[in-house]
Design a protein around this motif. Structure first.
Motif, PDB file in Angstrom:
ATOM      1  N   MET B   1       0.850  -1.213   0.000  1.00 39.28           N
ATOM      2  CA  MET B   1       0.000   0.000   0.000  1.00 39.28           C
ATOM      3  C   MET B   1       0.875   1.249   0.000  1.00 39.28           C
ATOM      4  O   MET B   1       1.723   1.396   0.866  1.00 39.28           O
ATOM      5  N   ARG B 129      -7.566   5.455   2.665  1.00 43.53           N
ATOM      6  CA  ARG B 129      -7.956   4.105   3.103  1.00 43.53           C
ATOM      7  C   ARG B 129      -8.064   4.107   4.621  1.00 43.53           C
ATOM      8  O   ARG B 129      -7.085   4.391   5.313  1.00 43.53           O
ATOM      9  N   ASN B 130      -9.251   3.820   5.103  1.00 39.27           N
ATOM     10  CA  ASN B 130      -9.464   3.750   6.544  1.00 39.27           C
ATOM     11  C   ASN B 130      -9.219   2.316   6.987  1.00 39.27           C
ATOM     12  O   ASN B 130     -10.082   1.451   6.841  1.00 39.27           O
ATOM     13  N   SER B 135     -12.589   0.760   5.118  1.00 41.76           N
ATOM     14  CA  SER B 135     -13.326   1.460   4.053  1.00 41.76           C
ATOM     15  C   SER B 135     -12.385   2.356   3.254  1.00 41.76           C
ATOM     16  O   SER B 135     -11.249   2.609   3.657  1.00 41.76           O
ATOM     17  N   GLU B 136     -12.872   2.845   2.123  1.00 38.79           N
ATOM     18  CA  GLU B 136     -12.093   3.748   1.280  1.00 38.79           C
ATOM     19  C   GLU B 136     -12.893   5.013   1.013  1.00 38.79           C
ATOM     20  O   GLU B 136     -14.091   4.960   0.753  1.00 38.79           O
TER      21      GLU B 136
END
Ligand code: SF4
Lengths: 432, 167
Positions: B1, B129-130, B135-136
């Protein structure tokens, strides 16, 4: 009328332009429309003592030793002036040295608030585009100048190159109809607008102020309105230049005004009409400029300190209102009343008119022309739990140097009525 | 990432520049490390101590950075190890100052972030990005002029590189 532009899918009106679009067109050599990003020539660049040292450092970091035109750059020592502590003294020295080195004008401690000093000396004229490293640079919009606040690095880039990039703003049109009641002033009109649209009501936009009420106002009073355009998020608060504006510039500086009117068919992002006849004195309560109430709702709130001054309301007309109200009266014994004339010229004019004599006799403490206690560095930091009523433009928590104090904002008349009575007072009874 | 990774520190709407760094400090000196200790202190006296060791994202509601033109505001955040500011909207001068000084600013729906969430912010892809919530949150990329200034490392570096405006 709409036409296809060179940008696919973008339709624009080819007819009218706002004041902002016209000024950006003239200064960028393009057909500038709201939303465009342009690199434009600036007519003047200003910094004050809170922001200039960082701008000077940014210039050093850029490797730039000179300003693009020493006649078009000025630094004003006004926020902490005279210096209250040695750290500030060192910053002031950096500014003075910069002035000597580059030829840029430095207005030192006796001169006043930057936003009064710059136009008074004729550094800007109607039709100009200028930037200042101070958020209330929008003040000169009342003089038909597109002026806007920028940070120190932007200021440095403008000082170095005479240019800056801008996004041409959309414009909100605000028209004040009717006429002002006695005891109600331009400050009340702008506070009322802040209460209506909120502190982000015009973010990224310019505002144009129009209507018979604006036409009636003096240039001093108009500057109060444009000064606070930033308090609703606006980039500029523009007015047309009329005969009063042009008369105001007579004898100041050498440049010729080039007034810019909006086209009759200019396209506005939004339009709002306010009936000024129905607006009474307004007060912004702690800790936000849009926390606005009609004075009736806060009358009687005890106050410990009153402030008359700042770039919002420290001009001759403001001091005159105060002097007339205090003639034969006294400041309440439990209240400190601090007066800061906006500039040396304001101070001299107010002395000649007898205003200073009246204010001092009534119990006011008159301090050096400049920002006074506005930003909390000196000249009247309130104590814990105290209420202050001020003619300034901001009442954020901690603004005046103590986050346990409470700041109310009003017109000069509201402040003076309140310092006479020791509590927030409707000034209209003094204008019967 | 890829992207910046840190924890979210969440605050409310209309956070003004006096909260970010009080005017009473702004005039004391030009030493940003010393001033950074006072970042956000009227709102959260521990901000600097919480963020400094491992870095963090300052997450806020609407109209972040309203008020004064003080560039000390983004600078004290940078010196407190703030990796980026995420807000629903920004005040104009703060936004410019952040870009000019090299502090990334992200306009996105911050209702989808809670205090303490682990985030990865990918500026190029335009997505937050959480990690905590899985979530995104997409966000629109910066306009080209600002992206270029940020890519150059701010306005000073842009001038150094190009000898003036090259936008
Ligand atoms: S008087 Fe107050 S608002 Fe005006 S420039 Fe000075 S500190 Fe800023």
């Amino acid at each position: 009328m709409l036409q296809q532009t060179d940008r696919p899918g973008r339709l624009i009106a080819i007819s009218g332009k706002t004041i902002a679009e016209k000024i950006f067109s003239a200064h960028s050599g393009t057909d500038a429309r709201a939303g465009d990003i342009v690199v434009a020539d600036v007519d003047f660049v200003m910094g004050q003592d809170g922001t200039s040292p960082l701008a000077i450092r940014a210039l050093d970091n850029m490797g730039v030793a000179e300003v693009f035109d020493p006649q078009k750059v000025a630094l004003v020592i006004d926020h902490s002036s005279p210096s209250p502590i040695e750290g500030v003294s060192a910053l002031h020295t950096i500014m003075r040295d910069f002035g000597k080195r580059t030829g840029a004008k430095v207005y030192d401690i006796a001169e006043g608030v930057c936003h009064q000093v710059v136009p008074e000396h004729g550094h800007v004229v109607p039709g100009d585009l200028m930037v200042g490293c101070d958020s209330h640079t929008c003040t000169y919009g009342a003089l038909n100048v597109f002026s806007t606040g920028v940070g120190s690095t932007d200021g440095a880039a403008a000082m170095a190159s005479g240019k800056l990039w801008f996004k041409v703003p959309d414009t909100m049109k605000v028209t004040y109809e009717g006429s002002l009641q006695p005891g109600v002033f331009s400050k009340d009109l702008i506070l009322y607008l802040a209460g209506q649209i909120g502190v982000d009501g015009a973010t990224y936009e310019a505002i144009e102020f129009h209507g018979p009420v604006i036409d009636e106002l003096s240039v001093d009073a108009r500057m109060t309105i444009s000064n606070m355009a930033i308090e609703v998020g606006a980039k500029a608060g523009l007015m047309k230049a009329d005969d009063k504006t042009l008369a105001w510039f007579e004898g100041r500086g050498t440049r010729t005004p080039a007034p810019v009117d909006p086209d009759a068919d200019a396209v506005y992002a939004s339009e709002r009409v306010i009936d000024a006849s129905a607006v009474g004195p307004q007060v912004a309560k702690p800790h936000a400029v849009d926390n606005v109430s009609p004075i009736e709702e806060v009358e009687g709130t005890p106050i410990a300190q009153g402030v008359l001054g700042t770039c919002t309301n420290g001009r001759l007309e403001d001091l005159g209102i105060a002097a007339r109200m205090l003639e034969g009266r006294r400041v309440h014994p439990d209240v400190r009343f601090i007066v800061a004339p906006a500039s040396k010229q304001t101070y001299l004019d107010a002395m000649a008119a007898g205003y200073i004599q009246t204010l001092v006799e009534a119990g006011a403490a008159v301090v050096t022309p400049g920002c006074g206690p506005c930003v909390g560095t000196h000249n009247g930091v309130p104590s814990d739990g105290e209420n202050v009523i001020s003619t300034a433009n901001r009442n954020f928590k901690g603004r005046m140097g103590n986050s346990n104090a409470f700041i109310y904002l009003g017109s000069p008349a509201t402040v003076v009525a309140s310092v006479i009575e020791g509590r927030i007072t409707d000034p209209r009874k003094y204008f019967g | 990432m890829t992207g910046l990774k840190a924890k979210a520190f969440k605050y409310g709407d209309d956070i003004n520049t006096d909260y970010i760094i009080s005017g009473k400090y702004k005039f004391k000196s030009a030493d940003m490390e010393a001033m950074a200790v006072h970042a956000m202190e009227d709102l959260d006296p521990d901000y600097h101590d919480k963020v400094k060791p491992n870095g963090g994202f300052l997450v806020a509601g609407k109209n972040f950075g309203m008020g004064s033109s003080r560039e000390q505001a983004p600078l004290v955040l940078i010196h407190s190890n703030t990796k980026a500011v995420l807000a629903k909207s920004f005040a104009r001068i703060f936004y410019r100052n952040a870009i000019n000084t090299g502090l990334p600013v992200v306009e996105c729906d911050t209702d989808l972030i809670d205090d303490g969430d682990e985030l990865v912010v990918d500026l190029e892809a335009g997505v937050v990005r959480n990690v905590t919530q899985g979530s995104e949150i997409p966000f629109p990329p910066l306009p080209p002029v600002m992206a270029q200034l940020l890519a150059d490392g701010g306005l000073v570096e842009h001038f150094k590189k190009h000898g003036g405006f090259n936008l």
